[in-house]
Design an enzyme around this catalytic site. Structure first.
Site, PDB file in Angstrom:
ATOM      1  N   ASP A 100       0.840  -1.206   0.000  1.00  0.00           N
ATOM      2  CA  ASP A 100       0.000   0.000   0.000  1.00  0.00           C
ATOM      3  C   ASP A 100       0.871   1.249   0.000  1.00  0.00           C
ATOM      4  O   ASP A 100       1.245   1.737   1.052  1.00  0.00           O
ATOM      5  CB  ASP A 100      -0.913  -0.042   1.228  1.00  0.00           C
ATOM      6  CG  ASP A 100      -1.932   1.066   1.269  1.00  0.00           C
ATOM      7  OD1 ASP A 100      -2.168   1.697   0.232  1.00  0.00           O
ATOM      8  OD2 ASP A 100      -2.498   1.290   2.356  1.00  0.00           O
ATOM      9  N   GLU A 135      -3.057  10.534   0.072  1.00  0.00           N
ATOM     10  CA  GLU A 135      -4.232   9.661   0.115  1.00  0.00           C
ATOM     11  C   GLU A 135      -4.486   9.157   1.527  1.00  0.00           C
ATOM     12  O   GLU A 135      -5.637   8.980   1.940  1.00  0.00           O
ATOM     13  CB  GLU A 135      -4.046   8.474  -0.837  1.00  0.00           C
ATOM     14  CG  GLU A 135      -5.287   7.604  -1.031  1.00  0.00           C
ATOM     15  CD  GLU A 135      -5.465   6.500   0.006  1.00  0.00           C
ATOM     16  OE1 GLU A 135      -6.579   5.957   0.111  1.00  0.00           O
ATOM     17  OE2 GLU A 135      -4.490   6.189   0.734  1.00  0.00           O
ATOM     18  N   GLU A 136      -3.400   8.913   2.261  1.00  0.00           N
ATOM     19  CA  GLU A 136      -3.538   8.348   3.603  1.00  0.00           C
ATOM     20  C   GLU A 136      -3.927   9.392   4.653  1.00  0.00           C
ATOM     21  O   GLU A 136      -4.127   9.044   5.820  1.00  0.00           O
ATOM     22  CB  GLU A 136      -2.217   7.682   4.027  1.00  0.00           C
ATOM     23  CG  GLU A 136      -1.747   6.549   3.122  1.00  0.00           C
ATOM     24  CD  GLU A 136      -2.569   5.285   3.277  1.00  0.00           C
ATOM     25  OE1 GLU A 136      -3.582   5.321   4.006  1.00  0.00           O
ATOM     26  OE2 GLU A 136      -2.194   4.269   2.677  1.00  0.00           O
TER      27      GLU A 136
END
Length: 350
Positions: A100, A135-136
């Protein structure tokens, strides 16, 4: 066999990416690496600030001189903290970002390069590669992509989906509940007002509330993430707060309205919405792929519908090991992911 697959270009690219600290807010170095790497492959590359004057940049690459392309191929280049340097254990790559999202990102680049060498994509106008920050941590990179002045027919989004097409994923609304009380000696509680009691009362109502369900995505769920409050055991608490979320399968406006309505019945309690995104329903009925819904959130709903019509979510690796201390990806799955991305590219370009 193991030694030969460990010499694959995708392994070299992934380990180079994983050598760089790229946790959210610290994506500068990996962005520069991707810019230089893609330029060396012959792409026109832009590093685009996510807001005026920002030091955080998305990376957008395309062939030729036209920014406008039919297909968007995208992944996020940030990872969750802490940075965990890569190690190799047989045919397994361990470390932060292996699944990820640096593994899928590397597989996307190698897939497009193989299609170029095979003459299956044009030298201009077919594919744009977009690698985003944040994104995180709120999705600031993909949100900024809405302001690029571009639209795409289709988009291939990378996340570790165990090499299945995701049918969809839940949305999320996060909010803080803040209770105010009056401190006094705990032996005389009638002289004050307990903020912790007020907070627990509203949290109980939220916990017992019913939320929408979906045949595809399952039930919406309420979660109390953090609790904070009070000063000592012998003081009636003057303040307390909780950070909560609803992972929702439909009706984001309705969910927010219901949360607000529940909180409104409790005096001395304030509600602050923190962030939100709706559920994502994806294209998944494509020959040659297994498909399943996923429970995690992605950048997919942060890109406006008018910017990209058809969307798939796909990638090697598993979310079940992401964000943990033993994140890893199996190299055979990583290599097979290249074939998966190539099939998806050709599907959308046909």
């Amino acid at each position: 066999m193991t030694s030969s697959i460990m010499e694959h270009p995708v392994v070299r690219l992934l380990t180079s990416l994983m050598s760089i600290v790229s946790t959210s807010e610290l994506e500068h170095s990996i962005g520069v690496f991707l810019e230089q790497h893609l330029q060396s492959l012959g792409y026109t590359v832009e590093r685009i600030p996510i807001s005026p004057g920002s030091t955080r940049h998305n990376v957008y690459a395309y062939l030729g001189s036209s920014r406008k392309t039919r297909l968007l191929v995208t992944a996020h280049m940030d990872t969750v903290p802490p940075h965990i340097p890569f190690t190799i254990d047989g045919d397994v790559i361990r470390g932060r970002g292996s699944s990820d999202d640096l593994g899928p990102l590397a597989a996307q680049i190698v897939a497009v390069e193989e299609l170029r060498r095979e003459g299956k994509i044009r030298d201009e106008g077919d594919i744009g590669l977009l690698f985003v920050v944040g994104e995180e941590n709120g999705g600031h990179g993909m949100i900024a992509a809405n302001d690029m002045g571009l639209t795409w027919e289709s988009g291939i989004f990378a996340e570790p989906t165990e090499s299945k097409l995701a049918k969809g994923h839940k949305g999320q609304v996060a909010f803080e509940i803040i209770a105010k009380g009056i401190a006094c000696h705990s032996g005389y509680p009638h002289l004050g007002k307990s903020a912790t009691s007020a907070l627990l009362a509203v949290l109980n109502d939220l916990s017992t509330a019913s939320w929408p369900e979906s045949e595809l995505l399952g039930p919406s769920t309420f979660n109390i993430g953090t609790l904070e409050g009070g000063e000592k055991h012998n003081i009636v608490a003057p303040s307390a707060k909780a950070l909560c979320e609803v992972r929702m399968v439909s009706d984001l406006p309705g969910i927010k309205a219901k949360v607000a309505e529940i909180v409104s019945h409790h005096p001395d309690v304030e509600l602050k919405f923190v962030f939100e995104y709706p559920e994502a329903l994806l294209d998944w009925e494509i020959d040659g792929f297994d498909a399943a819904p996923v429970a995690f959130g992605t950048d997919v709903p942060r890109l406006k519908d008018e910017c990209c019509k058809n969307r798939v979510l796909y990638g090697p690796g598993s979310i079940l090991v992401a964000h943990g201390p033993d994140e890893f990806i199996h190299v055979p799955e990583l290599i097979n992911g290249i074939s998966g991305y190539k099939k998806l590219v050709l599907h959308f370009l046909r």
